[in-house]
Design an enzyme around this catalytic site. Sequence first.
Site, PDB file in Angstrom:
ATOM      1  CB  CYS A  90      30.949  42.386  38.574  1.00 60.37           C
ATOM      2  SG  CYS A  90      30.536  42.038  40.284  1.00 60.37           S
ATOM      3  CB  CYS A  96      33.724  37.089  44.710  1.00 61.64           C
ATOM      4  SG  CYS A  96      34.488  38.706  44.821  1.00 61.64           S
ATOM      5  CB  CYS A 122      33.448  34.546  40.576  1.00 59.81           C
ATOM      6  SG  CYS A 122      32.171  35.752  40.231  1.00 59.81           S
ATOM      7  CB  CYS A 181      39.784  40.368  39.336  1.00 64.96           C
ATOM      8  SG  CYS A 181      41.266  41.082  40.042  1.00 64.96           S
TER       9      CYS A 181
HETATM   10  S1  SF4 Z   1      35.028  37.988  41.347  1.00 66.16           S
HETATM   11 FE1  SF4 Z   1      32.852  37.857  40.724  1.00 66.16          FE
HETATM   12  S2  SF4 Z   1      31.631  38.786  42.386  1.00 66.16           S
HETATM   13 FE2  SF4 Z   1      33.807  39.351  42.692  1.00 66.16          FE
HETATM   14  S3  SF4 Z   1      34.012  41.329  41.782  1.00 66.16           S
HETATM   15 FE3  SF4 Z   1      34.598  39.853  40.177  1.00 66.16          FE
HETATM   16  S4  SF4 Z   1      32.707  39.297  39.052  1.00 66.16           S
HETATM   17 FE4  SF4 Z   1      32.121  40.409  40.946  1.00 66.16          FE
END
Ligand code: SF4
Length: 236
Positions: free
Chosen positions: A114, A198, A201, A225
């Site tokens: 993601c 986000c 998360c 990330c």
């Molecule tokens: S922080 Fe969470 S929702 Fe955002 S891109 Fe990464 S996994 Fe996806």
Amino acid sequence: MSLLDNKDDLKALVEKLNFKEKVERSLALIDEAYKKYGDELVVANSLGKDSVAVWSLAKKVSPKIRGFIVTTRYKPAETIRFMNEEVARHPELKIYKNDAAIPDRLYETDPDKCCDILKVEPVQRAIREMRVTCWVTGLRCTEGRTRTDFKEVEERDKGLIKLNPILIWKEREVWQYLALYRVPVNPLYGAGYRSLGCAPCTKITNDDNERAGRWIGTSKCGGECGIHTRPLTNDH
Ligand code: SF4
């Protein structure tokens, strides 16, 4: 010797330098890098407290310095509002986002994937499209377990310099800077968050680790990330 080539013991400097000395060092790092890379130096602004501090420092070096923001469909409404205010104040901030279709709740089933799609890809695109050879980040080495080994100047991707001008700042010093220079911050800090990402998360925690509220309950807990760990150019 150029500050960009310094071999200083950064862990020692975290404790040794005072707030004013750290601000001066950060400004000198950005100034030197801007003289070297000119318009190819670009600030990555995640809209967190560290990013807005670095953005403010960069603007002191030159109002002409450009920046980019990476946003995702899952950013909280407050962050989107704050982003729009920042871009209205600074039109030289360009927004990047990936709107590709992805499976529902991919952040639960495969958060790495993601983040790769929604965060790393737009950073790679920003670097390519804005013709960046030096990107400036708000990384700090006291921020969490994954951030202790970075340097102020790095070349993780060949031909792409990464400048981390506030690497040795403590969390308290970031807030000190933002308060002293009245830099606007994301209102979610007022709600108790210490590290922003986000919505699905990011949680409020009282843990000592500043990034403990990120990706709770997954293997990424307190982690990254990927924009600071994955290759960002095709040439590496
Ligand atoms: S922080 Fe969470 S929702 Fe955002 S891109 Fe990464 S996994 Fe996806």
